[in-house]
Design an enzyme around this catalytic site. Structure first.
Site, PDB file in Angstrom:
ATOM      1  CE  LYS A 107      -4.496   0.582   0.117  1.00 36.53           C
ATOM      2  NZ  LYS A 107      -5.526  -0.393  -0.286  1.00 36.53           N
TER       3      LYS A 107
HETATM    4  P1  NAD Z   1     -12.791   7.429  -2.927  1.00 36.78           P
HETATM    5  O1  NAD Z   1     -11.768   8.442  -2.587  1.00 36.78           O
HETATM    6  O2  NAD Z   1     -13.225   7.273  -4.340  1.00 36.78           O
HETATM    7  O3  NAD Z   1     -14.099   7.705  -2.035  1.00 36.78           O
HETATM    8  C1  NAD Z   1     -14.067   7.818  -0.648  1.00 36.78           C
HETATM    9  C2  NAD Z   1     -15.431   8.300  -0.209  1.00 36.78           C
HETATM   10  O4  NAD Z   1     -15.483   8.297   1.215  1.00 36.78           O
HETATM   11  C3  NAD Z   1     -15.745   9.724  -0.668  1.00 36.78           C
HETATM   12  O5  NAD Z   1     -17.085   9.785  -1.102  1.00 36.78           O
HETATM   13  C4  NAD Z   1     -15.565  10.524   0.617  1.00 36.78           C
HETATM   14  O6  NAD Z   1     -16.328  11.710   0.634  1.00 36.78           O
HETATM   15  C5  NAD Z   1     -16.078   9.525   1.622  1.00 36.78           C
HETATM   16  N1  NAD Z   1     -15.745   9.862   2.998  1.00 36.78           N
HETATM   17  C6  NAD Z   1     -14.573  10.303   3.509  1.00 36.78           C
HETATM   18  N2  NAD Z   1     -14.706  10.572   4.810  1.00 36.78           N
HETATM   19  C7  NAD Z   1     -15.995  10.301   5.133  1.00 36.78           C
HETATM   20  C8  NAD Z   1     -16.754  10.380   6.319  1.00 36.78           C
HETATM   21  N3  NAD Z   1     -16.203  10.812   7.456  1.00 36.78           N
HETATM   22  N4  NAD Z   1     -18.060  10.012   6.277  1.00 36.78           N
HETATM   23  C9  NAD Z   1     -18.619   9.583   5.145  1.00 36.78           C
HETATM   24  N5  NAD Z   1     -17.958   9.485   3.981  1.00 36.78           N
HETATM   25  C10 NAD Z   1     -16.654   9.842   3.984  1.00 36.78           C
HETATM   26  O7  NAD Z   1     -12.252   6.047  -2.332  1.00 36.78           O
HETATM   27  P2  NAD Z   1     -12.679   4.568  -2.748  1.00 36.78           P
HETATM   28  O8  NAD Z   1     -11.709   4.095  -3.753  1.00 36.78           O
HETATM   29  O9  NAD Z   1     -14.133   4.520  -3.028  1.00 36.78           O
HETATM   30  O10 NAD Z   1     -12.348   3.790  -1.391  1.00 36.78           O
HETATM   31  C11 NAD Z   1     -13.283   3.675  -0.320  1.00 36.78           C
HETATM   32  C12 NAD Z   1     -12.880   2.540   0.594  1.00 36.78           C
HETATM   33  O11 NAD Z   1     -12.823   1.331  -0.149  1.00 36.78           O
HETATM   34  C13 NAD Z   1     -11.495   2.684   1.236  1.00 36.78           C
HETATM   35  O12 NAD Z   1     -11.515   2.065   2.508  1.00 36.78           O
HETATM   36  C14 NAD Z   1     -10.610   1.877   0.303  1.00 36.78           C
HETATM   37  O13 NAD Z   1      -9.428   1.435   0.956  1.00 36.78           O
HETATM   38  C15 NAD Z   1     -11.544   0.734  -0.011  1.00 36.78           C
HETATM   39  N6  NAD Z   1     -11.224   0.003  -1.244  1.00 36.78           N
HETATM   40  C16 NAD Z   1     -11.140   0.622  -2.443  1.00 36.78           C
HETATM   41  C17 NAD Z   1     -10.876  -0.123  -3.585  1.00 36.78           C
HETATM   42  C18 NAD Z   1     -10.843   0.499  -4.961  1.00 36.78           C
HETATM   43  O14 NAD Z   1     -10.787  -0.246  -5.942  1.00 36.78           O
HETATM   44  N7  NAD Z   1     -10.939   1.798  -5.107  1.00 36.78           N
HETATM   45  C19 NAD Z   1     -10.660  -1.492  -3.492  1.00 36.78           C
HETATM   46  C20 NAD Z   1     -10.753  -2.112  -2.244  1.00 36.78           C
HETATM   47  C21 NAD Z   1     -11.041  -1.351  -1.126  1.00 36.78           C
END
Ligand code: NAD
Length: 417
Positions: A107
């Site tokens: 990561k």
């Molecule tokens: P992203 O940056 O696209 O979106 C994150 C979202 O979380 C945004 O809408 C943001 O406004 C919201 N957020 C932040 N703080 C918040 C709060 N206090 N309350 C409510 N919402 C809040 O990120 P993503 O890629 O969608 O990732 C989200 C989660 O999924 C993370 O934990 C990431 O590690 C995990 N994840 C992502 C992927 C991927 O392919 N992108 C894969 C596996 C896991």
């Protein structure tokens, strides 16, 4: 003393010891499995639009090389530190092993609020971060992907920067790229698609036809999860991001929310009537709850108040070990689809992207989705069978499978990787 500190790392360590106890791993083997192979810290200077220079701290943690190159996302967030990045790398290891992918976990991240950067500044920071990482990454060493605060465009900048330093195009250096620059069909949607597929499998397992869902986070994973749920006839009755929270028991208009976020980047400003209190979003009554934002949002107190039937952990580490204890004690069982299974769709399709880039042979989206489903269904079957066999929760079962695979590889290879 270790450089790996902080609440997220402590949580990854605590979870690991629960699994190590469960599988009877000797004490002297544990640090070797838990502590990352290496961590890289870099300073990334950029020119701001106002002519000043700013420096941002970046990290990359590569957990183990026992099964192949390392693989994992890059997070741009003000919370990023080396402990958080290490925890996420460790979870990636168990996730890749559970899905049967030939990777160790990694990561990376930069401590920055990406919303505070202009597009030009974001490009400068993305390119500088990758440039600093060039000596430590490679298509057969460590392959990056998007995570919170980064997206397809950032991956295109990473790939371009790495490529220009090699003097040739190296698409296989990162995954989650736009299709126009060597990305795969179906990667952007893969995580959310997998989350909803597995949430529906979980519902089926407990004989539930889900009618309602709540989604926390409306970025890549949350928005695609909401769209997939709506497409399957599940009413999305609550959503939030870091700027706003909306609820409507009749169901929110997901298409309109998606259009709003595509135009404005955030949920704020969508509606006055549906505004709701973010503090009560997770404990709203619903069939499927999808935390898709941050770690540690479900602590013991929230776990006691949850009113869902399926907890589909789209985010990494949304549920603390204390909350797990509360969930295990609850009479009205909540089916937990643990993060390392639930959000594995992202890394599975990243793996497909890497394979396609290495072979320069691209698949149709139907093939991507069919193979994704196959891998997720196999992992889901293995986890539920193991949970039943060992009389443990789905998280312990999923992590036990992942940890055992890495442990077995380390045992036959020796101390190096
Ligand atoms: P992203 O940056 O696209 O979106 C994150 C979202 O979380 C945004 O809408 C943001 O406004 C919201 N957020 C932040 N703080 C918040 C709060 N206090 N309350 C409510 N919402 C809040 O990120 P993503 O890629 O969608 O990732 C989200 C989660 O999924 C993370 O934990 C990431 O590690 C995990 N994840 C992502 C992927 C991927 O392919 N992108 C894969 C596996 C896991």
């Amino acid at each position: 003393m270790s450089i790996y500190t902080g609440p997220v790392f402590d949580m990854a360590r605590q979870q690991f010891h629960i699994i190590a106890d469960h599988i009877g791993m000797p004490e002297d083997q544990r640090d070797r499995l838990l502590y990352p192979k290496r961590a890289i810290a870099v300073s990334c200077p950029i020119h701001r639009d106002d002519g000043t220079t700013a420096v941002f701290q970046g990290y990359r943690v590569q957990h183990h090389l026992s099964l192949g190159p390392t693989k994992g996302g890059t997070r741009f967030s003000s919370s990023v530190d080396v402990g958080e990045v290490a925890a996420l790398a460790i979870w990636m290891s168990w996730k890749c092993a559970l899905a049967g992918l030939p990777y160790g976990g990694a990561k990376g991240g930069v401590t920055v609020d990406p919303g505070s950067l202009s597009l030009r500044e974001l490009e400068g920071l993305s390119r500088r971060y990758m440039q600093e990482m060039i000596p430590f990454v490679g298509p057969h060493t460590d392959v990056m992907a998007p995570d919170m605060g980064t997206n397809e465009q950032v991956m295109a900048w990473f790939m371009d920067t790495y490529s220009m330093y090699q003097g040739k195009t190296v698409t296989e250096i990162v995954t989650g790229k736009p299709v126009a620059s060597g990305g795969t069909a179906g990667r952007r949607e893969a995580t959310g698609r997998g989350v909803v597929h597995l949430a529906m499998r979980a519902a089926e397992t407990i004989g539930l036809t889900p009618k309602t869902a709540v989604v926390q986070g409306f970025g890549n994973v949350g928005s695609v999860s909401a769209a997939e749920l709506a497409a399957r006839g599940v009413k999305v009755i609550g959503v939030s991001d870091h700027t706003a929270c909306y609820a409507d028991p009749r169901g929110l208009p997901v298409d309109a929310l998606l259009r709003h976020v595509a135009a404005k980047r955030v949920l704020a400003g969508f509606s006055q009537e549906a505004l709701a209190d973010p503090a009560s979003l997770l404990t709203q009554e619903c069939d499927i709850l999808v935390p898709a934002a941050l770690e540690r949002v479900i602590d013991a107190a929230t776990a006691a108040d949850l009113r869902c039937r399926v907890l589909a952990e789209a985010a990494n580490g949304p549920t603390t070990p204390d909350a797990d204890v509360v969930l295990a004690q609850r009479q009205d069982e909540i089916f937990v689809v643990p993060d390392i299974l639930c959000n594995a769709g992202g890394v599975v399709v990243s793996y497909f992207e890497w394979v396609q880039d290495l072979q320069q042979f691209f698949w149709h989206e139907d093939e991507v989705n069919a193979r994704l489903k196959q891998i997720l269904d196999r992992a889901f079957g293995q986890v539920t069978a193991r949970a039943k066999r060992d009389g443990v929760g789905q998280r312990t079962a999923a992590m036990a499978i992942g940890v055992e695979k890495v442990y077995a590889a380390k045992q036959v290879r020796g101390l190096f990787p």
